[in-house]
Design an enzyme around this catalytic site. Sequence first.
Site, PDB file in Angstrom:
ATOM      1  N   SER A  24      97.132   9.268  65.832  1.00  0.00           N
ATOM      2  CA  SER A  24      96.012  10.021  66.381  1.00  0.00           C
ATOM      3  C   SER A  24      96.361  11.371  66.987  1.00  0.00           C
ATOM      4  CB  SER A  24      95.278   9.173  67.420  1.00  0.00           C
ATOM      5  OG  SER A  24      94.634   8.087  66.806  1.00  0.00           O
TER       6      SER A  24
ATOM      7  N   LYS B  23      91.087  14.788  76.090  1.00  0.00           N
ATOM      8  CA  LYS B  23      90.467  13.837  75.178  1.00  0.00           C
ATOM      9  C   LYS B  23      89.521  12.918  75.946  1.00  0.00           C
ATOM     10  CE  LYS B  23      91.892  10.605  71.495  1.00  0.00           C
ATOM     11  NZ  LYS B  23      93.064  10.050  70.787  1.00  0.00           N
TER      12      LYS B  23
ATOM     13  N   SER C 111      92.528  10.006  66.071  1.00  0.00           N
ATOM     14  CA  SER C 111      91.345  10.003  66.914  1.00  0.00           C
ATOM     15  C   SER C 111      91.243  11.209  67.843  1.00  0.00           C
ATOM     16  CB  SER C 111      91.324   8.723  67.745  1.00  0.00           C
ATOM     17  OG  SER C 111      92.451   8.653  68.619  1.00  0.00           O
TER      18      SER C 111
END
Length: 458
Positions: free
Chosen positions: A175, A76, A151
């Site tokens: 997320s 990420k 996210s």
Amino acid sequence: MSELHYLTATEMAHLVRTGQLSAVELLQAHLDRIEQVNPEVNAIVTLVAERALEAAARADAAEPVGPLHGVPVAHKDLVDTAGIRTTYGSPLFAANVPGQDDLIVRRLRAAGAITIGKTNTPEFGTGSHTVNQVFGATRNPYDLGRSAGGSSGGAAAALATGMVPLADGSDMGGSLRNPASFCNVVGLRPTPGRVPDPSDTAAWYTLAVPGPMARTVDDLTLMLGAVAGFDARSPFAIKEVFAPEPEQGVRGMRVAWSPDLGGLPVDPRTAAVTATAPAVFEQLGAHVEEVALDLSDAEDAFRIYRAWYYALSFGDLTGLGPNTSWNVEQGRLVSGADLARAERLRSGLYQRMADFFDTYDVLIAPVSQVPPFPVDQPHVSEINGERLPDYLAWMRSAYWISVLHAPAASVPAGFTPEGLPVGVQIVGRPFADARVLRVARAFEQATGHGLRRPPLWG
């Protein structure tokens, strides 16, 4: 073998370890897939193909070093990667190249995984919709006009389309779980401290945790085993060595079912899919009981702690996007009395849920209150005619669970009539990560929803 990119990570690791497949061949299959899919999905935002090929060649020349030897992985864009651009989804860091790796990256590399690139995220992970001013929006592979969630939306979309078999993510308000639900993959929010995340600014903050994402629960378990483990730089790191439960199935387990976590509005399409989960567990031999929960104390506790964290972490930055700025401003309004109230609320809720888990092995509930929404819509503003006060409120079904200090997994539960994925959330007692994964695996194996691939890239 014609579709290497859709093998499980467990299968990939076995083939490389036994010499039936080279790490270079495996990596090239994923690079080809990225070239085919990523221009439309926009999940991987920084690709390090040459570096990855060199690492794969070294892996082929060496003895296997760990359980993920030769397996590609994406990180990420919130986690630091040495020598690889890390923007945090913010124009303020568009050219940022860290000098060292975060702990989760080091652990994946030590397990033999090969970094292929970085996945998209909203600015500083703010919000459950993956869009930012640096790279734009990540699109849902099952409908390019829809959100991939967030996210960790880039990670989820990359997994769903076979661009990577494993990806790391993080979760404060959902997320890891929300994008897994939106993209028909699996994600685990571990018990805080299971995967340590050392910090020199908010070392005792437990709402945000790193964790694994994959296409199958077995792969999720494999990855968690590689990244879990004690680290003295985290004051609440768990010393216990993570190990899967040896038993299989859920026969005899006590499963609590909450269709709305105590009165939250849930879109009828999502509700219809998640309502099928209790019958699956009953057919597997579990004892299922619908429960009336009151988790409303989590609302203030989450918002106060989150706001405080944003002011602490990002309050000195200028030029932030609107969502991050709003969170910072909310944090500047937090008083000592507010923090005291949040601590009391969270402590009371923790003790009540400890009693709850004396009766039940797991809680099942919706992950998200809505199915994937239009990608050009900033956030969900209304559910079932109920207007929501701000961009956070539509994810209460996830962030109320974050307050519980509990492990929670998102597992594919089915599809809406439009073909949009919906996940079910499996929540366990704090520290019972292995139990949550065992239950998630049983559900996954019984239903097979995770095998349904995006129609454009089956």
